[in-house]
Design a protein around this motif. Structure first.
Motif, PDB file in Angstrom:
ATOM      1  N   UNK A 168     -58.113  21.325 -81.690  1.00  0.00           N
ATOM      2  CA  UNK A 168     -57.273  22.521 -81.521  1.00  0.00           C
ATOM      3  C   UNK A 168     -55.848  22.259 -81.978  1.00  0.00           C
ATOM      4  N   UNK A 169     -55.343  21.069 -81.644  1.00  0.00           N
ATOM      5  CA  UNK A 169     -53.986  20.707 -82.085  1.00  0.00           C
ATOM      6  C   UNK A 169     -53.890  20.749 -83.606  1.00  0.00           C
ATOM      7  N   UNK A 170     -54.858  20.174 -84.278  1.00  0.00           N
ATOM      8  CA  UNK A 170     -54.834  20.164 -85.735  1.00  0.00           C
ATOM      9  C   UNK A 170     -54.862  21.589 -86.270  1.00  0.00           C
ATOM     10  N   UNK A 171     -55.721  22.425 -85.686  1.00  0.00           N
ATOM     11  CA  UNK A 171     -55.852  23.805 -86.170  1.00  0.00           C
ATOM     12  C   UNK A 171     -54.555  24.589 -85.995  1.00  0.00           C
ATOM     13  N   UNK A 199     -49.688  25.735 -77.601  1.00  0.00           N
ATOM     14  CA  UNK A 199     -49.362  24.961 -78.806  1.00  0.00           C
ATOM     15  C   UNK A 199     -48.545  23.716 -78.461  1.00  0.00           C
ATOM     16  N   UNK A 200     -47.561  23.885 -77.604  1.00  0.00           N
ATOM     17  CA  UNK A 200     -46.753  22.725 -77.209  1.00  0.00           C
ATOM     18  C   UNK A 200     -47.594  21.707 -76.451  1.00  0.00           C
ATOM     19  N   UNK A 225     -49.793  16.898 -77.163  1.00  0.00           N
ATOM     20  CA  UNK A 225     -50.141  15.679 -76.433  1.00  0.00           C
ATOM     21  C   UNK A 225     -51.463  15.079 -76.912  1.00  0.00           C
ATOM     22  N   UNK A 226     -52.154  15.806 -77.787  1.00  0.00           N
ATOM     23  CA  UNK A 226     -53.469  15.368 -78.224  1.00  0.00           C
ATOM     24  C   UNK A 226     -53.512  15.172 -79.741  1.00  0.00           C
ATOM     25  N   UNK A 227     -52.480  14.576 -80.265  1.00  0.00           N
ATOM     26  CA  UNK A 227     -52.447  14.254 -81.699  1.00  0.00           C
ATOM     27  C   UNK A 227     -53.596  13.308 -82.030  1.00  0.00           C
ATOM     28  N   UNK A 235     -53.294  25.049 -68.311  1.00  0.00           N
ATOM     29  CA  UNK A 235     -53.673  24.654 -69.669  1.00  0.00           C
ATOM     30  C   UNK A 235     -54.707  23.540 -69.597  1.00  0.00           C
ATOM     31  N   UNK A 236     -55.568  23.441 -70.602  1.00  0.00           N
ATOM     32  CA  UNK A 236     -56.679  22.482 -70.548  1.00  0.00           C
ATOM     33  C   UNK A 236     -56.197  21.039 -70.413  1.00  0.00           C
TER      34      UNK A 236
END
Length: 861
Positions: A246-249, A326-327, A331-333, A701-702
């Motif tokens: 999701x972070x990448x997207x 988004x922020x 944390x999940x790069x 948030x997840x």
């Protein structure tokens, strides 16, 4: 409503050679079957052609059911225990009894408890029974006055996640239109779980036409072996991987379906620094920021809601929920998540990129002259897998949120909620005051309950969002912390529920069972749990029963047709065993509760006024089902007609199949604001009860956290034991079937312990060596090593559900390892969001000194 009674049934004119349509329920799949009976004996079982559920196909389990029909160990009469000692492996020394004697004994205890405190009766139901039987048991429990009625399967975490995200019991995949399918810990298409045969056929066809299949799993399962890409992952880290994708997207690629997020989710709702919604001062509705008017409005009055930006409303700084997400996802790069999952950062980015590209955001498709959004991707998880870890509910929701990000929910090609719109486009979900989808009845996870001191064995009042399986919580409420309840439970009724095999730490559960004054087991097998019962009431085997409908209309309906299937007797064999509904009817009658029982049963079955049963008399199974069929299908249909045809089917409309493409529906949550206050209440209540429960799941948030079992294990316990399903076994019900047991014996992995080749070499273990598995909690098991490249280097694989010890289960006894016996029962490993125990355990393995096994049974010394 009914297009016509579908019929592929073949019957000859003589009783000597007949084909009978019915339904297999060896597993939860409920395939329609054709049974060939010759001279009174079943000689063949095949799939019933034309039925939308399996269309003539049948798995090994169904074909081998013929052996279960004639199982000599099946109880034929009521049994009464004569051995006062109760323990795992102890012979109950049964004596046969008449139904009159057995029912009098049961009713005597039930009448005493009902007069004293009805809550002291606990009823637990396992898998395998159709919904209408569940309605019967529920009606009995409520008429009796006990709130202690619960189910028990492990996969409830995934179900709770589905109810929370989309308001329905399950989700399916629009396989015929999907181009990119991502399976997280699921074996969809490998003849396991629900809808097995249709999924196997559709996914095979989709792969032939070019659909890309990616499987993320610690084990190269049968479906992973057919995938375009198998990604081995460290067990318990799937949620982190989904969040990294999701972070990448959203942060690196900027790929998301803006229109879907604005109109179908709460992504635009404004939240302040404390995470709570900003609300309208009069209506209390959540606010959004309208880009056109540059003002805050109630969420249902804006046509151009902002998804990003910082705003000031009534002097309070705020931003849309999507901006917070988004922020948070930063944390999940991938570089960080690669260390968590062992999946390389470049590979995480690649699958995210492929998923986003295949989503076809903005694309449409024409179907039946209607233009609809077309999102041919699906991120999917199912049943146990990743959902049975400590933070498994968030892992499941994170996987589903990938679909929400790209708008692939309830539209062609994507992930489909089951039965948001029922037959006749009847809306089956509700809408909260905040505009979010609400599941039906008391199964819903949202709006959450307020955590309170427990009143029921499954601690439902304490756990605000999950359904809290009684199997799991009995370890706390009955054994470890009986002070949590204001009463002491005395009678336990188990409905075809082998809780010692399906629950964790069987010794603890056995102790819980021993603490009941009376244990009654209703079932068609003398299982491990039945051996702890005081009375066994034999149920008819599924080949001797009427049931309707066999397929659940709450979930597991896929494709372009609605359908209802009938199970009917196919074995001509005298038996005094009874249908469970017969038993509960008789109990209600003897206890003087027939009138309220019938009234509640009418309601539970949804019987129309003309079909409702009179409350002053009992009914046969055939009479009840005839009324149920008429109310469900239509007055023109009857039990007699369905006996000839086997099932009825009729078309689903486009809106029923793809509801968000054509209908305005309640929004689905991408931001879980309600969990903030709920979590604070939970932490306070748990602290007052002196319960060390981990409340980190209650976030808006997840989240992803490592399982406690992995974090706390000593360093020498360096491997993670994982459980996986075989395509020819179901739950703990089929291991004693001789044909399937032979398949297991000949299978290269089934009854062995899978270990990675490099890991095995480092430990001096060769293929076929006898090995010892030990856990930090003192559990151990012996097995045979199967060295393979088809498993993650940090995992050992144990197939389910072996390691039976019941005396009557001769074929299954002493074969393989019982995985659940390795799992510890620790309150700190309960996921309070789902109400389930973490099915995660670390082990160390070693080669047995003389390379010989001394025992199969796994447990604590």
């Amino acid at each position: 409503m009914v297009q016509g009674l579908a019929s592929q049934a073949r019957r000859t004119q003589t009783n000597e050679d007949v084909w009978i349509p019915s339904v297999c329920r060896v597993c939860s799949n409920c395939c329609a079957i054709h049974v060939h009976r010759k001279n009174g004996v079943v000689v063949k079982i095949e799939g019933l052609a034309g039925n939308p559920h399996n269309d003539g196909r049948l798995c090994a389990k169904g074909q081998a059911a013929i052996m279960s029909f004639y199982d000599p160990a099946r109880p034929q009469k009521p049994l009464i225990r004569t051995n006062p000692q109760k323990a795992i492996g102890v012979d109950p020394l049964w004596r046969e009894a008449s139904w009159e004697e057995a029912l009098e004994l049961v009713c005597g205890q039930l009448a005493r408890v009902m007069a004293d405190d009805p809550r002291k009766l606990v009823i637990l139901r396992g898998v395998g029974e159709p919904d209408w039987v569940g309605s019967c048991v529920d009606a009995f429990a409520k008429s009796f006055g006990t709130p202690n009625f619960a189910g028990g399967p492990f996969f409830a975490t995934h179900v709770d996640a589905c109810y929370l995200i989309n308001g329905t019991m399950h989700v399916e995949i629009d396989v015929p239109r999907c181009r990119y399918l991502l399976l997280f810990g699921a074996q969809r298409g490998a003849a396991v779980n629900h809808d097995a045969m249709r999924a196997a056929k559709e996914i095979a066809e989709a792969r032939r036409r070019g659909m890309k299949l990616v499987v993320i799993d610690p084990i190269c399962s049968p479906i992973a072996s057919k995938a375009d890409e198998w990604i081995p992952i460290r067990p318990g880290t799937d949620g982190a991987l989904a969040l990294s994708m999701m972070h990448v997207l959203v942060n690196e690629l900027g790929v998301y379906d803006r229109r879907f997020l604005q109109s179908q989710t709460n992504a635009a709702y404004l939240a302040g620094a404390d995470g709570r919604y900003l609300r309208h001062e009069k209506s209390a509705k959540p606010l959004i920021w309208d880009d056109l008017t540059e003002q805050a409005w109630p969420f249902d009055t804006s046509s151009s809601p902002a998804l990003e930006g910082m705003f000031t409303v009534n002097g309070q700084s705020c931003e849309p929920a999507f901006a917070k997400l988004k922020k948070h996802l930063q944390n999940f790069a991938p570089e960080h998540v690669a260390e968590i999952t062992t999946v390389p950062a470049a590979q995480i980015r690649q699958i995210a990129r492929d998923f986003g590209a295949a989503a076809n955001i903005g694309g449409t498709i024409m179907m039946e002259g209607k233009s609809m959004p077309y999102r041919p991707v699906c991120s999917f998880c199912d049943s146990r897998g990743l959902s049975s870890h400590q933070f498994g509910m968030w892992a499941c929701m994170s996987v589903h949120m990938l679909n929400l990000i790209v708008g692939a929910m309830d539209v062609p090609g994507g992930c489909l909620s089951t039965n948001i719109l029922g037959p006749g486009e009847k809306l089956r979900v509700g809408e909260s005051a905040d505009g979010l989808v609400v599941g039906p009845g008391d199964v819903r996870s949202y709006p959450p309950r307020h955590p309170n001191r427990p009143q029921t064995v499954n601690l439902r009042e304490l756990l605000p969002t999950g359904r809290a399986m009684g199997t799991i919580m009995m370890g706390l409420s009955i054994v470890r912390r009986p002070d949590l309840l204001p009463y002491k439970p005395e009678v336990l009724m188990l409905n075809n529920f082998n809780m010692l095999m399906s629950g964790v730490e069987p010794e603890l559960l056995a102790e819980a069972v021993r603490r009941f004054g009376l244990v009654v087991f209703l079932g068609d097998k003398l299982t491990e749990t039945a051996e702890l019962a005081d009375i066994v009431l034999p149920l008819r085997q599924h080949a001797q029963r009427f049931d309707f409908p066999m397929n659940s209309m709450r979930g597991w309906i896929n494709g372009d047709q609605w359908y209802y299937t009938l199970r009917q007797p196919v074995v001509e064999r005298e038996t005094v065993a009874k249908h469970p509904v017969e038993i509960y009817l008789e109990l209600a009658k003897r206890l003087g509760k027939l009138e309220p029982f019938i009234e509640r049963f009418n309601t539970g079955l949804g019987l129309k006024e003309a079909d409702r049963m009179e409350v002053t008399r009992s009914y046969s199974i055939e009479e009840i089902l005839d009324r149920h069929i008429k109310s469900t299908v239509g007055s023109e249909c009857s039990l007699a007609q369905l006996r000839e045809k086997g099932f009825v089917s009729f078309p689903r409309t486009l809106a029923e199949r793809f509801p968000r493409a054509l209908k305005k529906l309640p929004r689905v949550p991408l931001y879980f604001e309600f969990l903030l206050d709920t979590g604070a209440e939970f932490d306070k209540t748990a602290a007052e009860l002196e319960l060390a429960l981990d409340g980190r799941s209650f976030r808006a948030l997840p989240v992803w956290h490592a399982c406690a079992a992995q974090e706390r294990a000593p360093a020498d316990y360096d491997l993670i034991a994982v459980n996986y399903k075989l395509p020819f076994h179901a739950y703990n019900m089929t291991q004693d079937n001789p044909w399937l047991a032979e398949l297991s014996a000949r299978h290269p992995y089934a009854e062995k312990v899978m270990i990675n080749a490099r890991t095995a070499a480092a430990k001096g273990i060769a293929d076929g060596d006898a090995i010892l598995l030990e856990t930090p909690h003192g559990a151990s098991a012996q097995g045979i090593a199967k060295v393979s490249e088809c498993i993650h280097p940090e995992a050992v694989g144990i197939a389910s559900c072996f390691g039976h010890w019941a005396k009557a289960r001769v074929t299954a006894r002493g074969r393989g390892i019982h995985f659940n016996s390795l799992l510890p029962y620790e309150a700190s490993q309960i996921d309070p969001l789902a109400g389930l125990m973490d099915a995660c355990v670390k082990v160390k393995i070693s080669k047995l000194a003389d390379n010989k096994m001394r025992r199969w049974f796994s447990g604590r010394e």
